[in-house]
Design an enzyme around this catalytic site. Structure first.
Site, PDB file in Angstrom:
ATOM      1  N   GLN A 101      69.580 100.449  94.940  1.00 32.57           N
ATOM      2  CA  GLN A 101      68.744 100.572  93.743  1.00 32.57           C
ATOM      3  C   GLN A 101      69.416  99.954  92.518  1.00 32.57           C
ATOM      4  O   GLN A 101      68.757  99.422  91.630  1.00 32.57           O
ATOM      5  CB  GLN A 101      68.438 102.045  93.443  1.00 32.57           C
ATOM      6  CG  GLN A 101      67.742 102.789  94.569  1.00 32.57           C
ATOM      7  CD  GLN A 101      68.696 103.649  95.357  1.00 32.57           C
ATOM      8  OE1 GLN A 101      69.669 103.145  95.916  1.00 32.57           O
ATOM      9  NE2 GLN A 101      68.432 104.943  95.428  1.00 32.57           N
ATOM     10  N   LYS A 139      62.799 107.932  89.316  1.00 32.25           N
ATOM     11  CA  LYS A 139      62.836 108.623  90.601  1.00 32.25           C
ATOM     12  C   LYS A 139      62.580 107.622  91.727  1.00 32.25           C
ATOM     13  O   LYS A 139      62.135 106.497  91.503  1.00 32.25           O
ATOM     14  CB  LYS A 139      61.773 109.731  90.637  1.00 32.25           C
ATOM     15  CG  LYS A 139      61.980 110.825  89.600  1.00 32.25           C
ATOM     16  CD  LYS A 139      63.261 111.598  89.839  1.00 32.25           C
ATOM     17  CE  LYS A 139      63.425 112.737  88.848  1.00 32.25           C
ATOM     18  NZ  LYS A 139      64.690 113.465  89.025  1.00 32.25           N
ATOM     19  N   ASP A 140      62.872 108.062  92.948  1.00 35.49           N
ATOM     20  CA  ASP A 140      62.646 107.197  94.101  1.00 35.49           C
ATOM     21  C   ASP A 140      61.168 106.852  94.227  1.00 35.49           C
ATOM     22  O   ASP A 140      60.296 107.704  94.037  1.00 35.49           O
ATOM     23  CB  ASP A 140      63.117 107.886  95.384  1.00 35.49           C
ATOM     24  CG  ASP A 140      64.626 108.074  95.410  1.00 35.49           C
ATOM     25  OD1 ASP A 140      65.335 107.066  95.280  1.00 35.49           O
ATOM     26  OD2 ASP A 140      65.077 109.218  95.542  1.00 35.49           O
ATOM     27  N   ARG A 141      60.906 105.606  94.575  1.00 36.19           N
ATOM     28  CA  ARG A 141      59.525 105.136  94.682  1.00 36.19           C
ATOM     29  C   ARG A 141      58.806 105.797  95.849  1.00 36.19           C
ATOM     30  O   ARG A 141      57.634 106.162  95.745  1.00 36.19           O
ATOM     31  CB  ARG A 141      59.518 103.615  94.852  1.00 36.19           C
ATOM     32  CG  ARG A 141      58.127 103.012  94.966  1.00 36.19           C
ATOM     33  CD  ARG A 141      58.194 101.494  95.056  1.00 36.19           C
ATOM     34  NE  ARG A 141      58.797 100.920  93.860  1.00 36.19           N
ATOM     35  CZ  ARG A 141      59.014  99.617  93.692  1.00 36.19           C
ATOM     36  NH1 ARG A 141      58.699  98.769  94.657  1.00 36.19           N
ATOM     37  NH2 ARG A 141      59.555  99.170  92.585  1.00 36.19           N
ATOM     38  N   HIS A 142      59.497 105.967  96.968  1.00 30.02           N
ATOM     39  CA  HIS A 142      58.875 106.523  98.167  1.00 30.02           C
ATOM     40  C   HIS A 142      59.362 107.958  98.363  1.00 30.02           C
ATOM     41  O   HIS A 142      60.254 108.230  99.169  1.00 30.02           O
ATOM     42  CB  HIS A 142      59.201 105.661  99.387  1.00 30.02           C
ATOM     43  CG  HIS A 142      58.774 104.233  99.247  1.00 30.02           C
ATOM     44  ND1 HIS A 142      57.449 103.853  99.213  1.00 30.02           N
ATOM     45  CD2 HIS A 142      59.491 103.096  99.098  1.00 30.02           C
ATOM     46  CE1 HIS A 142      57.369 102.538  99.063  1.00 30.02           C
ATOM     47  NE2 HIS A 142      58.592 102.059  98.984  1.00 30.02           N
TER      48      HIS A 142
END
Length: 271
Positions: free
Chosen positions: A91, A7-10
Site C-alpha cells: 500500500q 482503510k483497506d479497499r477490500h
C-alpha cells in the site's frame, strides 16, 4: 470532511468522519443512503479529526483454506511473543511500486513534482524502501534481537530514541529482552548520511544517497521506526473455512505485514 486515515479497499471497515458544522444543528443521518455504507453513531466534538490522529486499528481477518499445523501454531505464538517485521507493505509504494519509481526519478532529476499530495506519497515511499532494506538485512543477519554499537533504540510506547554506545550494550540488551526498548531502523531525512549508525545500516543509506539528498532538499527530518511490531490482544481460531485472527496494531503498522509471515509459511509448506 476529514478522517484519521485510509482503510483497506477490500474490507468491511469502521471509522469516524468529521464534518465542520460549527453553529449548525446536527443533521438527521437516519435518512442517509449510500450503497455499502451504514451510519453507526453520530456525536458532536470540539476538535477536528486530522490524518494520523488515531492510536491504532482493530482487525478481524479470515485467512481462507489455511489448515492447522504445529508449525503454524508455533509461528502464531512467536508473533504473539516477539512480533513481526514492521515492514511497510505494498500500500505504501502504490500500484506496481509506482510511488517508489517516481521518487527515484524525482531524486535523479528526471521529473519535477508540483502536486503536494504526490510529493508526500513519493517521499514516504522512498523512506519506506530504505527502512525495509535495513530491516531485511538485519533479519538475514539474525540480529533483530541483538544490540550492536551505534544501534538506535526506542522506548516502548513512545517516539523517543537514543544511540547505544559500546559501554551501554549490556544494559540495553537486557532492556531489549524485557521489551522495555525496541530496536529501530531509519526513516531517512536531513543529515542521515552524517548520523552515527552501525556499518550495515550505514552502507544501505549510502547506497541511496540520492534519496537522502532529496530528503535534504525537501527538509524532511530524519526519524526512526521500530523494526518489529508486536500485535496486541492477538487471538486465533481455526475454523472450517480457515484461520480467523483478531488483533490490534498501533497506527502506522500494517496487518498485511503480519499476515505475510503466515502466508509465506503456508506457501513453503505447500511447495
Amino acid at each position: 470532511m476529514s478522517y484519521a486515515g485510509l482503510k483497506d479497499r477490500h474490507a468491511v471497515t469502521e471509522q469516524w468522519f468529521c464534518l465542520h458544522l460549527a453553529g449548525k444543528e446536527t443533521p438527521d443521518f437516519s435518512a442517509f443512503e449510500c450503497e455499502g455504507v451504514e451510519v453507526l453513531e453520530v456525536t458532536r466534538h470540539n476538535r477536528k479529526i486530522r490524518v494520523g490522529s488515531l492510536a491504532g486499528n482493530h482487525f478481524e481477518l479470515l485467512l481462507r483454506d489455511v489448515a492447522e499445523s504445529e508449525e503454524l501454531i508455533y509461528r502464531l505464538q512467536q508473533l504473539q511473543a516477539v512480533g513481526f517485521p514492521n515492514y511497510f507493505t505494498e500500500q505504501r509504494f502504490g500500484r506496481d511500486g509506482h510511488n517508489l519509481t517516481q521518487a527515484l526519478r524525482w531524486a535523479n532529476g528526471e521529473i519535477s513534482v508540483k502536486d503536494r499530495k504526490k510529493r508526500s506519497f513519493y517521499l514516504s515511499a522512498a523512506r519506506s524502501e530504505v527502512f525495509n532494506l535495513v530491516v531485511s538485512q538485519r533479519i538475514n543477519d539474525c540480529l533483530t534481537q541483538k544490540i550492536l554499537e551505534n544501534d538506535y533504540v526506542q522506548l516502548a510506547g513512545s517516539n523517543s530514541f537514543f544511540c547505544v554506545k559500546s559501554d551501554e550494550i549490556a544494559e540495553t540488551q537486557a532492556r531489549l529482552a524485557q521489551q522495555d526498548l525496541l530496536l529501530t531502523a531509519p526513516l531517512i531525512g536531513e543529515r542521515s548520511l552524517e548520523l552515527e549508525c552501525n556499518p550495515a545500516e550505514k552502507a544501505i543509506i549510502e547506497q541511496h544517497a540520492q534519496l537522502v539528498a532529496l530528503m535534504q532538499k525537501e527538509r524532511m527530518a530524519a526519524a526512526r521506526r521500530a523494526m518489529l511490531c508486536k500485535p496486541q490482544n492477538l487471538e486465533w481460531q481455526f475454523e472450517q473455512e480457515g484461520l480467523r485472527l483478531k488483533f490490534f496494531l498501533d497506527s502506522g503498522s500494517y496487518a498485511t505485514a503480519l499476515v505475510r509471515e503466515l502466508i509465506l509459511l503456508t506457501e513453503e509448506s505447500e511447495a
